[in-house]
Scaffold this active site. Structure first.
Site, PDB file in Angstrom:
ATOM      1  N   THR A   1       0.837  -1.204   0.000  1.00  0.00           N
ATOM      2  CA  THR A   1       0.000   0.000   0.000  1.00  0.00           C
ATOM      3  C   THR A   1       0.871   1.254   0.000  1.00  0.00           C
ATOM      4  O   THR A   1       0.637   2.192  -0.781  1.00  0.00           O
ATOM      5  CB  THR A   1      -0.915  -0.010   1.243  1.00  0.00           C
ATOM      6  OG1 THR A   1      -1.744  -1.164   1.161  1.00  0.00           O
ATOM      7  CG2 THR A   1      -1.775   1.235   1.320  1.00  0.00           C
TER       8      THR A   1
ATOM      9  N   ASN B   1      -5.123  -9.235  -8.200  1.00  0.00           N
ATOM     10  CA  ASN B   1      -5.244  -9.988  -6.958  1.00  0.00           C
ATOM     11  C   ASN B   1      -6.508 -10.844  -6.899  1.00  0.00           C
ATOM     12  O   ASN B   1      -6.558 -11.832  -6.179  1.00  0.00           O
ATOM     13  CB  ASN B   1      -5.204  -9.037  -5.755  1.00  0.00           C
ATOM     14  CG  ASN B   1      -6.031  -7.794  -5.963  1.00  0.00           C
ATOM     15  OD1 ASN B   1      -5.790  -7.030  -6.890  1.00  0.00           O
ATOM     16  ND2 ASN B   1      -7.022  -7.588  -5.115  1.00  0.00           N
TER      17      ASN B   1
ATOM     18  N   SER C   1       5.570  -6.766  -1.794  1.00  0.00           N
ATOM     19  CA  SER C   1       5.104  -6.837  -0.404  1.00  0.00           C
ATOM     20  C   SER C   1       5.508  -8.178   0.208  1.00  0.00           C
ATOM     21  O   SER C   1       5.250  -9.233  -0.381  1.00  0.00           O
ATOM     22  CB  SER C   1       3.585  -6.687  -0.375  1.00  0.00           C
ATOM     23  OG  SER C   1       3.101  -6.906   0.928  1.00  0.00           O
ATOM     24  N   ALA C   2       6.129  -8.129   1.392  1.00  0.00           N
ATOM     25  CA  ALA C   2       6.682  -9.353   1.995  1.00  0.00           C
ATOM     26  C   ALA C   2       5.616 -10.354   2.434  1.00  0.00           C
ATOM     27  O   ALA C   2       5.784 -11.556   2.269  1.00  0.00           O
ATOM     28  CB  ALA C   2       7.547  -8.976   3.205  1.00  0.00           C
ATOM     29  N   HIS C   3       4.491  -9.846   2.985  1.00  0.00           N
ATOM     30  CA  HIS C   3       3.547 -10.795   3.594  1.00  0.00           C
ATOM     31  C   HIS C   3       2.742 -11.585   2.576  1.00  0.00           C
ATOM     32  O   HIS C   3       2.018 -12.514   2.933  1.00  0.00           O
ATOM     33  CB  HIS C   3       2.623 -10.082   4.592  1.00  0.00           C
ATOM     34  CG  HIS C   3       1.509  -9.282   3.991  1.00  0.00           C
ATOM     35  ND1 HIS C   3       0.240  -9.785   3.853  1.00  0.00           N
ATOM     36  CD2 HIS C   3       1.474  -8.030   3.494  1.00  0.00           C
ATOM     37  CE1 HIS C   3      -0.547  -8.849   3.310  1.00  0.00           C
ATOM     38  NE2 HIS C   3       0.183  -7.779   3.083  1.00  0.00           N
TER      39      HIS C   3
ATOM     40  N   THR D   1      13.255   5.098  11.250  1.00  0.00           N
ATOM     41  CA  THR D   1      14.135   3.989  11.632  1.00  0.00           C
ATOM     42  C   THR D   1      13.653   2.705  10.963  1.00  0.00           C
ATOM     43  O   THR D   1      12.471   2.357  11.046  1.00  0.00           O
ATOM     44  CB  THR D   1      14.123   3.835  13.166  1.00  0.00           C
ATOM     45  OG1 THR D   1      14.609   5.059  13.721  1.00  0.00           O
ATOM     46  CG2 THR D   1      14.991   2.675  13.621  1.00  0.00           C
TER      47      THR D   1
ATOM     48  N   CYS E   1      -9.215  -7.058   0.463  1.00  0.00           N
ATOM     49  CA  CYS E   1      -8.917  -5.709   0.948  1.00  0.00           C
ATOM     50  C   CYS E   1     -10.146  -4.820   0.917  1.00  0.00           C
ATOM     51  O   CYS E   1     -10.139  -3.731   1.471  1.00  0.00           O
ATOM     52  CB  CYS E   1      -7.802  -5.085   0.133  1.00  0.00           C
ATOM     53  SG  CYS E   1      -6.279  -6.009   0.292  1.00  0.00           S
TER      54      CYS E   1
HETATM   55  N1  PLP Z   1      -1.421  -4.575  -4.399  1.00  0.00           N
HETATM   56  C1  PLP Z   1      -2.066  -5.721  -4.578  1.00  0.00           C
HETATM   57  C2  PLP Z   1      -2.276  -6.247  -5.959  1.00  0.00           C
HETATM   58  C3  PLP Z   1      -2.564  -6.420  -3.482  1.00  0.00           C
HETATM   59  O1  PLP Z   1      -3.214  -7.569  -3.658  1.00  0.00           O
HETATM   60  C4  PLP Z   1      -2.384  -5.880  -2.190  1.00  0.00           C
HETATM   61  C5  PLP Z   1      -2.963  -6.553  -0.995  1.00  0.00           C
HETATM   62  O2  PLP Z   1      -3.985  -7.178  -1.051  1.00  0.00           O
HETATM   63  C6  PLP Z   1      -1.673  -4.684  -2.052  1.00  0.00           C
HETATM   64  C7  PLP Z   1      -1.208  -4.061  -3.176  1.00  0.00           C
HETATM   65  C8  PLP Z   1      -1.424  -4.081  -0.699  1.00  0.00           C
HETATM   66  O3  PLP Z   1      -0.281  -4.655  -0.119  1.00  0.00           O
HETATM   67  P1  PLP Z   1      -0.020  -4.545   1.461  1.00  0.00           P
HETATM   68  O4  PLP Z   1      -1.000  -5.432   2.129  1.00  0.00           O
HETATM   69  O5  PLP Z   1       1.408  -5.012   1.616  1.00  0.00           O
HETATM   70  O6  PLP Z   1      -0.175  -3.119   1.834  1.00  0.00           O
END
Ligand code: PLP
Length: 380
Positions: free
Chosen positions: A71, A148, A196-198, A234, A320
């Site tokens: 994000t 996604n 994005s790591a997670h 930091t 999301c």
């Molecule tokens: N972009 C895409 C295509 C995603 O699927 C997501 C999360 O669902 C994000 C960005 C947001 O990433 P983060 O959860 O690391 O903020």
């Protein structure tokens, strides 16, 4: 038996990643800006992570700017570029994640023109509409590498060529592709990329904007000048170390993981079609772990709740935006009938899923769909 089928929302922290992080959660708490030994060790760990992330997407380590996640990286590209450039057009695909779409819509209130590029019925960006967008002077372009919800992979390389010819800066959100398919920043020809790591078995709270060094971008967060002055604050050393470890892990097992998830996905998808599901984006190239489908006259939210009771974690629409009950904007952009779109459910598979889970899922969903169909029939 229960199963987690929601890996596009987030993934389990891998044991090897946790192990790499542990020293930095406990004993190695130095600030990476400090000049003493503890600080130097933290700095070295950040440097290793930067190399690991860079290697995954074929860039120099100095091109990796660590941020808090996808994000922030997407916001940073859109807003950070716009504060450098004169207002012009920003072109984004109609199926971008809200963290691209919302900042882009904000620009539209300050002199920029927001152009949403159409996708076709399979969820692939329409190159004729890309061409049409460049009919107007365009400074910024953002097209995700894979969606996604549908998992559909976009022809970002082609879009980048076109953007470069028009002297526009091109960004891609590769959050859903890293760790699932090869991602090559140089080969794609983009100027910026979000990770994005997670989403790839790393921790929450770490991600990167990978940048072309010539990118004229201003920081969103000013302060002590961390991350080449692009993102002060930091550094979250444990999370960044975990992100690096997740990238290395991904590089090593990507191919095997892709084959494993594709096998389960194909089995599930065949079974779903047999009981009457419509699969979205099935005709397009997709990331291997995702299937997105609906049954006529069955609400997606209801299906998710019923499947949860049966022990299966799946998503309706985009995780999301799960507070909203509007049909998915991605499906509407693909021209899907809103009533069918309200039924959308996403399965996104991962490393821990098994053939047995896939088979049990098919039995569970057939039972649930059958029950819901009977209820609908009675109600009518
Ligand atoms: N972009 C895409 C295509 C995603 O699927 C997501 C999360 O669902 C994000 C960005 C947001 O990433 P983060 O959860 O690391 O903020």
């Amino acid at each position: 038996m229960s199963a987690y089928f929601d890996h596009n929302a987030t993934t389990r922290l891998d044991d090897a990643v946790l192990e790499a992080m542990m020293p930095f959660l406990r004993d190695e708490y130095g600030n990476a800006s400090s000049r003493h030994d503890a600080g130097i060790r933290a700095r070295k760990a950040l440097n290793v992570a930067r190399e690991q992330v860079a290697a995954l997407v074929n860039v120099q380590p100095s091109q990796v700017v660590f941020v808090s996640g996808g994000t922030e990286a997407n916001n940073m590209f859109v807003k950070g570029m716009a504060s450098y450039l004169k207002p012009s057009q920003i072109a984004v695909s109609a199926i971008e994640h809200p963290c691209v779409m919302k900042p882009a819509a904000t620009l539209a209130r300050s002199g920029w023109k927001l152009r949403k590029i159409n996708v076709d019925a399979t969820g692939v960006i329409d190159m004729a509409d890309v061409e049409a967008a460049f009919g107007e002077p365009t400074a910024l372009v953002s097209v995700m590498l894979a969606n996604n919800e549908t998992g559909v992979v976009q022809p970002v390389g082609e879009v980048a060529q076109r953007a470069r010819a028009a002297k526009a800066w091109i960004h891609t959100d590769a959050v859903q592709v890293a760790g699932k398919l090869p991602v090559d920043f140089e080969a794609l020809g983009v100027h910026a990329m979000t990770l994005s790591a997670h989403k790839m078995y790393g921790p929450k709270g770490a991600g990167a904007l990978v940048v072309d060094k010539r990118l004229p971008i201003k920081p969103l967060v000013g302060g002590g000048g961390h991350e080449h002055g692009l993102r002060s604050g930091t550094e979250n050393v444990p999370a960044i170390v975990g992100f690096g470890a997740a990238c290395e892990l991904a590089a090593g097992r990507r191919q095997a993981l892709a084959e494993h998830t594709a096998q389960l996905r194909d089995l599930i998808e065949t079974g779903l079609v047999e009981i009457g599901a419509t699969v979205f984006g099935a005709g397009a190239p997709r990331i291997p772990n995702t299937t997105y489908f609906a049954f006529q006259n069955i609400d997606g939210e209801t299906l998710v709740i019923e499947l949860n009771k049966a022990g299966f974690a799946v998503a309706s629409g985009s995780a999301c935006s799960s507070t909203s009950t509007d049909p998915s904007a991605t499906l509407l952009a693909m021209g899907v009938d809103p009533d069918l779109a309200r039924g959308a459910v996403r399965i996104s598979l991962g490393v821990d899923n098994t053939m047995q889970q896939a088979q049990e899922f098919l039995i569970a969903i057939a039972t649930v769909v059958d029950r819901l169909r009977r209820l609908t029939a009675v109600a009518v």
